[in-house]
Write an enzyme that holds these catalytic residues in place. Structure first.
Site, PDB file in Angstrom:
ATOM      1  N   GLY A   1     -65.458 -41.941 -36.245  1.00  0.00           N
ATOM      2  CA  GLY A   1     -64.676 -42.785 -37.148  1.00  0.00           C
ATOM      3  C   GLY A   1     -64.794 -44.216 -36.752  1.00  0.00           C
ATOM      4  O   GLY A   1     -63.712 -44.884 -37.369  1.00  0.00           O
TER       5      GLY A   1
ATOM      6  N   LYS B   1     -60.566 -33.194 -41.986  1.00  0.00           N
ATOM      7  CA  LYS B   1     -59.568 -33.237 -41.274  1.00  0.00           C
ATOM      8  C   LYS B   1     -58.221 -33.533 -41.954  1.00  0.00           C
ATOM      9  O   LYS B   1     -58.134 -32.484 -42.713  1.00  0.00           O
ATOM     10  CB  LYS B   1     -59.763 -34.794 -40.648  1.00  0.00           C
ATOM     11  CG  LYS B   1     -61.167 -34.866 -39.722  1.00  0.00           C
ATOM     12  CD  LYS B   1     -60.898 -36.221 -38.985  1.00  0.00           C
ATOM     13  CE  LYS B   1     -62.259 -36.354 -38.356  1.00  0.00           C
ATOM     14  NZ  LYS B   1     -62.708 -37.263 -37.635  1.00  0.00           N
TER      15      LYS B   1
ATOM     16  N   GLU C   1     -60.402 -34.549 -31.461  1.00  0.00           N
ATOM     17  CA  GLU C   1     -58.947 -34.781 -31.730  1.00  0.00           C
ATOM     18  C   GLU C   1     -57.965 -33.694 -31.346  1.00  0.00           C
ATOM     19  O   GLU C   1     -56.889 -34.000 -31.115  1.00  0.00           O
ATOM     20  CB  GLU C   1     -59.057 -35.005 -33.423  1.00  0.00           C
ATOM     21  CG  GLU C   1     -59.437 -36.506 -33.694  1.00  0.00           C
ATOM     22  CD  GLU C   1     -60.141 -36.545 -35.044  1.00  0.00           C
ATOM     23  OE1 GLU C   1     -59.838 -35.730 -35.680  1.00  0.00           O
ATOM     24  OE2 GLU C   1     -61.034 -37.562 -35.225  1.00  0.00           O
TER      25      GLU C   1
ATOM     26  N   GLU D   1     -70.727 -34.818 -30.067  1.00  0.00           N
ATOM     27  CA  GLU D   1     -70.072 -35.956 -30.885  1.00  0.00           C
ATOM     28  C   GLU D   1     -69.358 -36.946 -29.810  1.00  0.00           C
ATOM     29  O   GLU D   1     -68.253 -36.652 -29.043  1.00  0.00           O
ATOM     30  CB  GLU D   1     -68.747 -35.410 -31.642  1.00  0.00           C
ATOM     31  CG  GLU D   1     -69.197 -34.369 -32.650  1.00  0.00           C
ATOM     32  CD  GLU D   1     -67.850 -34.278 -33.659  1.00  0.00           C
ATOM     33  OE1 GLU D   1     -68.405 -34.753 -34.874  1.00  0.00           O
ATOM     34  OE2 GLU D   1     -66.918 -33.894 -33.372  1.00  0.00           O
TER      35      GLU D   1
ATOM     36  N   SER E   1     -69.683 -40.958 -37.108  1.00  0.00           N
ATOM     37  CA  SER E   1     -70.037 -41.981 -37.970  1.00  0.00           C
ATOM     38  C   SER E   1     -71.476 -41.699 -38.641  1.00  0.00           C
ATOM     39  O   SER E   1     -72.382 -42.577 -38.969  1.00  0.00           O
ATOM     40  CB  SER E   1     -70.144 -43.495 -37.290  1.00  0.00           C
ATOM     41  OG  SER E   1     -68.805 -43.762 -36.991  1.00  0.00           O
TER      42      SER E   1
ATOM     43  N   ASN F   1     -66.118 -32.076 -42.161  1.00  0.00           N
ATOM     44  CA  ASN F   1     -64.603 -32.020 -41.602  1.00  0.00           C
ATOM     45  C   ASN F   1     -63.695 -32.930 -42.179  1.00  0.00           C
ATOM     46  O   ASN F   1     -63.780 -34.149 -41.828  1.00  0.00           O
ATOM     47  CB  ASN F   1     -64.857 -32.372 -40.092  1.00  0.00           C
ATOM     48  CG  ASN F   1     -63.371 -32.383 -39.473  1.00  0.00           C
ATOM     49  OD1 ASN F   1     -62.516 -31.680 -39.792  1.00  0.00           O
ATOM     50  ND2 ASN F   1     -63.263 -32.756 -38.108  1.00  0.00           N
TER      51      ASN F   1
ATOM     52  N   HIS G   1     -62.829 -29.907 -30.964  1.00  0.00           N
ATOM     53  CA  HIS G   1     -62.909 -31.258 -31.477  1.00  0.00           C
ATOM     54  C   HIS G   1     -61.944 -32.002 -30.676  1.00  0.00           C
ATOM     55  O   HIS G   1     -60.887 -31.684 -30.177  1.00  0.00           O
ATOM     56  CB  HIS G   1     -62.546 -31.383 -33.056  1.00  0.00           C
ATOM     57  CG  HIS G   1     -62.963 -32.544 -33.624  1.00  0.00           C
ATOM     58  ND1 HIS G   1     -62.151 -33.785 -33.406  1.00  0.00           N
ATOM     59  CD2 HIS G   1     -63.894 -32.865 -34.512  1.00  0.00           C
ATOM     60  CE1 HIS G   1     -62.745 -34.658 -34.294  1.00  0.00           C
ATOM     61  NE2 HIS G   1     -63.874 -34.139 -34.928  1.00  0.00           N
TER      62      HIS G   1
HETATM   63  C1  PEP Z   1     -65.797 -35.911 -36.787  1.00  0.00           C
HETATM   64  O1  PEP Z   1     -64.758 -36.289 -36.856  1.00  0.00           O
HETATM   65  O2  PEP Z   1     -66.207 -34.957 -36.166  1.00  0.00           O
HETATM   66  C2  PEP Z   1     -66.729 -37.132 -36.930  1.00  0.00           C
HETATM   67  C3  PEP Z   1     -67.817 -37.086 -36.745  1.00  0.00           C
HETATM   68  O3  PEP Z   1     -66.093 -37.998 -37.743  1.00  0.00           O
HETATM   69  P1  PEP Z   1     -66.827 -39.466 -38.471  1.00  0.00           P
HETATM   70  O4  PEP Z   1     -67.923 -38.767 -39.251  1.00  0.00           O
HETATM   71  O5  PEP Z   1     -65.779 -40.073 -39.443  1.00  0.00           O
HETATM   72  O6  PEP Z   1     -67.206 -40.311 -37.440  1.00  0.00           O
END
Ligand code: PEP
Length: 263
Positions: free
Chosen positions: A183, A13, A99, A177, A221, A11, A97
């Site tokens: 992040g 973003k 976000e 998640e 992460s 992703n 997601h």
């Molecule tokens: C995400 O945005 O779905 C995500 C898992 O981001 P990151 O790997 O940067 O934590």
């Protein structure tokens, strides 16, 4: 044990320039072929670079996904991009997601419409769920997961969703998640991830007959250092990767960790 082909998503973003996106696609594509990665891979670039990315990866088995898309029909929605338009270009859609939930205040109402519309258009659907920091601290993780799952299976549309999953289990993926891990560099403990994935599978079994065949990704992460440990978990079938997917080498190493060749 049920066969579930591992799946890793990148992703991107709201990142990359047009040139950078093309270069990233190209590097992922080259490494994917050279390393003989046996994992389903989906790249989710920003809208604007979807066609560029599609042109590059079209001839490969790497799939192209959108990070969002409207379910409304063509019409007077200034700035809107709907799934009908997107389906000319993409194979997959990211739904729910954190976000989208937090920045755009989107809710299950939109997600269940996306889940059904995406299925009608033959798209792979990845539905993201996960608790935030406060919910984790107050011990409501399982309640939150049950609500996020149950809410998209509610009502008549929910029945349609169940049917679409039962008739095509690989077309529906859940990404677990924890929001506090996205992040931040913080990764959930592997035994917690396994417990939560088992719980998610049990919740799905309330609405579908094929929960054993539903793939569950972990996201938060993930990087090349922690991927092996996550890939070893019984109920985790892949990863949804944010930051680390912007680096081809790192992303490919994660794909390799989840590859059937190395499990
Ligand atoms: C995400 O945005 O779905 C995500 C898992 O981001 P990151 O790997 O940067 O934590």
């Amino acid at each position: 044990m049920a066969e579930r082909r591992p799946i890793v998503g990148g992703n991107w973003k709201m990142n990359t320039t047009r040139a950078g996106a093309k270069q990233l696609c190209d590097s992922v594509l080259r490494g994917f072929t050279e390393r003989k990665i046996d994992t389903e891979v989906v790249l989710y670039p920003p809208y604007l670079w979807l066609t560029d990315a599609g042109d590059l990866i079209n001839a490969s088995s790497i799939k192209l996904g959108a990070q969002d898309g409207l379910t409304e029909e063509n019409g007077a929605i200034t700035g809107g991009i709907n799934l009908t338009m997107l389906s000319e270009v993409i194979d997959a859609l990211l739904i729910g997601h954190s976000e989208r939930r937090n920045i755009f205040n989107e809710t299950a109402d939109k997600f269940s419409r996306q889940l059904i519309a995406a299925s009608d258009l033959g798209l792979l659907r990845t539905y993201c769920v996960g608790e935030d920091h406060t919910q984790q601290e107050t011990g409501s993780t399982y309640e939150v997961l049950a609500e996020q799952i149950g809410s998209v299976f509610a009502g008549e549309e929910g029945e349609q969703l169940s049917h679409s999953i039962d008739s095509n289990p690989p077309s529906f993926v859940i990404a677990y998640e924890p929001v506090w891990a996205i992040g931040t560099g913080l990764v959930a403990q592997p035994n917690d991830v396994q417990d939560r994935a088992e719980f998610i599978r049990a919740e799905i079994s309330k609405y579908c007959d094929v929960s054993d065949l539903i793939r569950i990704q972990y996201g938060g992460s993930v990087n090349q250092k922690n991927a092996d440990e996550l890939a070893a978990l019984t109920d985790i079938d892949g990863a949804l990767v944010g930051g680390a997917s912007l680096n081809a080498e790192e992303f490919l190493a994660i794909c390799e960790a989840f590859s059937t060749n190395s499990r």
